[in-house]
Scaffold this motif. Structure first.
Motif, mmCIF file in Angstrom:
data_model
loop_
_atom_site.group_PDB
_atom_site.id
_atom_site.type_symbol
_atom_site.label_atom_id
_atom_site.label_comp_id
_atom_site.label_asym_id
_atom_site.label_seq_id
_atom_site.Cartn_x
_atom_site.Cartn_y
_atom_site.Cartn_z
ATOM 1 N N THR A 5 0.825 -1.219 0.000
ATOM 2 C CA THR A 5 0.000 0.000 0.000
ATOM 3 C C THR A 5 0.856 1.265 0.000
ATOM 4 O OG1 THR A 5 -0.024 -0.056 2.392
ATOM 5 C CG2 THR A 5 -1.861 -1.126 1.278
ATOM 6 N N PHE B 112 -3.714 2.272 0.409
ATOM 7 C CA PHE B 112 -4.501 1.742 -0.701
ATOM 8 C C PHE B 112 -3.560 1.249 -1.779
ATOM 9 C CE2 PHE B 112 -8.053 1.695 -3.598
ATOM 10 C CZ PHE B 112 -9.158 1.641 -2.756
ATOM 11 N N ASN C 257 -11.439 6.741 -5.805
ATOM 12 C CA ASN C 257 -10.619 6.671 -4.593
ATOM 13 C C ASN C 257 -9.701 7.880 -4.416
ATOM 14 O OD1 ASN C 257 -9.984 3.414 -5.814
ATOM 15 N ND2 ASN C 257 -11.613 3.953 -4.414
#
Ligand SMILES: [Zn+2]
Length: 228
Positions: free
Chosen positions: A34, A55, A64
């Motif tokens: 991430t 993420f 996002n």
């Protein structure tokens, strides 16, 4: 300026660029899990599109992404922005040319960051692209720093070179375009890899100021496609 007044097309275009860089960083192996952050200024505004916190970059989509102002305040988006938002917006605010900022933990360059060492300018690719050493940031504590002296120290290093090393952490680069920022992240890793092997196998010589000037001139005058 209110974000609502901005043309949706303009925001969409910047989001596409952030997605392109995020995915390319993942494909190039420069970010894993991430980690890694990409941010890009929306032209002629005080707003920045930035990737979310925690993420995976290969799964990221427009929904996002987050828009923050230059103080790091969220103005649009459903997720939490990167924990490195304070560093990214500080760079956007203080270096006019830093329209796209990329942070990675690319492994070879991070070796120098762990050792708190500059990457010496020993390969022409480095002299050509960055015009000298890749400096280690002098004052730095932890990832996600909001300490003003540390943020100033990061900007100070980025005024020496468009790439710098965050001690015991990773790499920070910027570009005037998304493409340039991505390219700088790729080249830092490339030169760090060569530098590690060169330092292991022998005693490389650093480029002198004069040699660097020559390569920078060469880049300006003779490299790439001529504009017509
Ligand atoms: Zn990091």
């Amino acid at each position: 300026m209110n974000l609502l007044n901005l043309e949706r097309e303009l925001v969409d275009k910047v989001m596409d660029e952030v997605l392109y860089v995020s995915k390319a960083l993942f494909e190039e192996g420069l970010v894993k899990s991430t980690f890694g952050v990409v941010s890009k200024l929306i032209p002629d505004t005080d707003y920045v599109v930035i990737t979310p916190s925690g993420f995976k970059k290969e799964r990221i989509s427009k929904d996002n992404l987050i828009v923050v102002d230059l103080d790091g305040k969220v103005v649009s988006g459903n997720l939490r922005p990167s924990s490195e938002t304070p560093m990214h917006v500080f760079i956007h605010k203080n270096i006019r040319e830093a329209r796209c900022v990329v942070h990675t933990h690319s492994p070879m360059a991070t070796v120098f960051a762990i050792l708190k060492r500059d990457i010496p300018c020993i390969a022409s690719e480095q002299a050509f692209t960055f015009g000298g050493k890749i400096p280690i940031v002098k004052k730095y504590s932890y990832p996600g720093t909001t300490n003003i002296e540390e943020l100033e120290s990061i900007v100070e290093a980025l005024r020496i070179s468009r790439a710098a090393l965050l001690p015991r952490h990773g790499v920070i680069v910027y570009g005037e375009t998304a493409e340039e920022a991505l390219d700088n992240a790729i080249v830092v890793e490339d030169i760090a890899t060569s530098a590690i092997f060169a330092l292991l196998l022998g005693e490389p010589t650093e480029f002198t100021e004069e040699e660097i000037r020559y390569l920078q001139e060469f880049k300006k005058k003779r490299y790439g496609q001529r504009k017509t």
